[in-house]
Design an enzyme around this catalytic site. Structure first.
Site, PDB file in Angstrom:
ATOM      1  CE  LYS A  40      -3.813  -2.403   2.234  1.00  0.00           C
ATOM      2  NZ  LYS A  40      -4.648  -2.669   3.406  1.00  0.00           N
ATOM      3  CD  GLN A  79      -3.546  -4.349   6.471  1.00  0.00           C
ATOM      4  OE1 GLN A  79      -3.690  -3.287   5.880  1.00  0.00           O
ATOM      5  NE2 GLN A  79      -3.929  -5.499   5.947  1.00  0.00           N
ATOM      6  CG  ASP A  90      -9.599  -0.063   5.183  1.00  0.00           C
ATOM      7  OD1 ASP A  90      -9.312  -0.439   4.033  1.00  0.00           O
ATOM      8  OD2 ASP A  90      -8.918  -0.317   6.185  1.00  0.00           O
TER       9      ASP A  90
HETATM   10  N1  GUN Z   1      -6.851  -6.841   6.143  1.00  0.00           N
HETATM   11  C1  GUN Z   1      -7.163  -7.535   5.001  1.00  0.00           C
HETATM   12  N2  GUN Z   1      -7.730  -6.706   4.099  1.00  0.00           N
HETATM   13  C2  GUN Z   1      -7.771  -5.478   4.671  1.00  0.00           C
HETATM   14  C3  GUN Z   1      -8.246  -4.213   4.215  1.00  0.00           C
HETATM   15  O1  GUN Z   1      -8.754  -4.039   3.097  1.00  0.00           O
HETATM   16  N3  GUN Z   1      -8.102  -3.187   5.103  1.00  0.00           N
HETATM   17  C4  GUN Z   1      -7.566  -3.344   6.333  1.00  0.00           C
HETATM   18  N4  GUN Z   1      -7.500  -2.286   7.127  1.00  0.00           N
HETATM   19  N5  GUN Z   1      -7.137  -4.507   6.781  1.00  0.00           N
HETATM   20  C5  GUN Z   1      -7.234  -5.571   5.950  1.00  0.00           C
END
Ligand code: GUN
Length: 290
Positions: free
Chosen positions: A52, A96, A119
């Protein structure tokens, strides 16, 4: 069979975002700024977070990694979240997941300012999504929708079977596919571990979104000719021949199912890159809103 190329499509979207960033930053002198909170050292989470941050760099965003210890208390993490809510330099941020067991994930998500929740996990944003109001859409379902859109795949009146009801993928994907919009207007069946007639349902499906996290679960005998397959699975399996020591395996038996499908996403290179670019889209939207 047409391969739904998430790598190529996400690159096209990234190029569009990079151009937009250049325009905005020439005008305002500011770049969109994403912060990512990482608690602990979960291997998959570290990989995703690094990806990311790399994406941010590629399109010209500013980014900040907030790296916190596995042993941080819930109270301390909530304080970090409040700091990010107050930080004017940060347009949007994510925490995350998963978080360590001693922390209540829902409590943390609820503490995120919905205006910075890129998100799209906050109940306010999920509610707005369900009502078809402008909002941050969760990244994976948005990536799926964009992929269907970019390949002009007909969804109206089709029977879409979603496997898995996670808050991150299955549940929001089922809502988006059923919305009065394109892509959408599908007749949606949301299936899960208590579904008793999954095989029958899959055999009738025009579109299958597999998001249950079981490698090669969907086999050729379960699907009909011409089906559209969206494979969200990314299970890591040990593979000594790879530098990383593992490879990603989808929820669909790609080789055999591809012979029957009209469209299918590969793993890797399908939904994954689309998910990553969706976070960039939301961050750009957060910056524009401000
Ligand atoms: N863990 C797995 N996918 C995601 C996501 O799209 N966002 C976040 N914050 N954690 C994740």
């Amino acid at each position: 069979m047409i391969l739904l190329d998430g790598k190529k499509t996400s690159q096209e979207i990234k190029d569009e975002i990079a151009k937009e960033v250049q325009k905005v930053s020439e005008k305002t002198g500011k770049k969109p700024h994403l912060a990512v909170v990482l608690v602990g050292n979960n291997g998959a989470s570290v990989t995703y977070v690094n990806a990311k941050l790399k994406d941010c760099k590629e399109v010209g965003f500013d980014s900040t990694l907030v790296k916190l210890s596995e042993t941080i208390s819930e109270k301390e993490l909530l304080e970090e979240v409040h700091k990010l809510n107050e930080d004017d330099a940060v347009d949007g941020y994510i925490v995350q997941l998963p978080l360590p067991k001693h922390i209540d994930e829902q409590k943390v998500i609820m503490a995120i300012d919905p205006e910075k929740d890129v998100d799209g996990f906050h109940p306010q944003n999920l509610g707005r999504m369900a009502l078809n109001l402008p909002t941050f859409l969760p990244a994976t379902p948005m990536g799926i929708i964009d992929l269907l859109d970019r390949y002009n795949i007909e969804t109206g009146g089709k029977h879409c079977v979603v496997i898995g009801r996670s808050h991150i993928v299955g549940l929001p994907a089922s809502i988006l596919m059923g919305r009065n919009a394109y892509p959408g207007n599908a007749t949606v069946t949301l299936t899960h571990s208590r579904t008793t007639n999954l095989k029958e349902l899959l055999n009738e499906a025009d579109i299958i979104i597999a998001a249950l996290g079981k490698p090669n679960f969907v086999t050729a005998d379960m699907v009909k000719d011409g089906v559209v397959i969206i494979d969200v699975g990314t299970t890591r399996v040990v593979d000594k021949s790879k530098k990383s020591g593992h490879r990603l395996v989808g929820d669909v038996d790609f080789e055999k199912v591809a012979e029957k499908a009209s469209y299918i996403t590969p793993v890797p290179g399908g939904v994954g890159p689309m998910t990553r670019v969706s976070l960039l889209k939301n961050t750009l939207m957060a910056a524009r809103r401000k």
